[in-house]
Design a protein around this motif. Sequence first.
Motif, short mmCIF file in Angstrom:
data_model
loop_
_atom_site.label_atom_id
_atom_site.label_comp_id
_atom_site.label_asym_id
_atom_site.label_seq_id
_atom_site.Cartn_x
_atom_site.Cartn_y
_atom_site.Cartn_z
N ARG A 1 9.18 10.37 22.34
CA ARG A 1 8.63 10.22 21.14
C ARG A 1 9.43 11.61 20.00
NH1 ARG A 1 3.65 9.35 24.09
NH2 ARG A 1 2.45 7.75 22.91
N SER B 1 5.52 5.67 18.19
CA SER B 1 4.05 5.08 18.64
C SER B 1 4.00 5.39 19.91
CB SER B 1 4.41 3.84 17.56
OG SER B 1 4.96 2.55 17.86
N TYR C 1 10.37 4.22 14.50
CA TYR C 1 9.10 4.16 14.98
C TYR C 1 8.03 3.57 16.25
CZ TYR C 1 3.95 2.80 13.86
OH TYR C 1 3.02 2.11 13.80
#
Length: 117
Positions: free
Chosen positions: A45, A25, A21
Amino acid sequence: MFIATAALSVLLALAFAGAGYPKLSGKDSMAAELGRLGVSAGFMRVIGALEILGAVGLIAGLWIEALGVAAATGLALLMAGAVASHLRARDTAKQTLPSLVLLILSATTLALGLAGL
């Protein structure tokens, strides 16, 4: 053997979802850490997305065994790359250990999953 595979899959899924995560993000501290290893923000990412997809695959693998095996394979390969990146950067054992532990646990999950096929 299913109980061991299921327990390890759930724990790994939580670990990889938690690790993926912040990468997905674009968290600044994660970008700085991975930038030090030579990983671009865009590739960070991608890594985060792969970790989250691997976590989903591990959970889905509780019902579709081949999917769990595929997810464990992908995550083990991803962590092998992470360990190699840490070693190439001459990181300390403390910095490399989390990736190495996840590699070992992913490989263990893979072996258990293959035994269950």
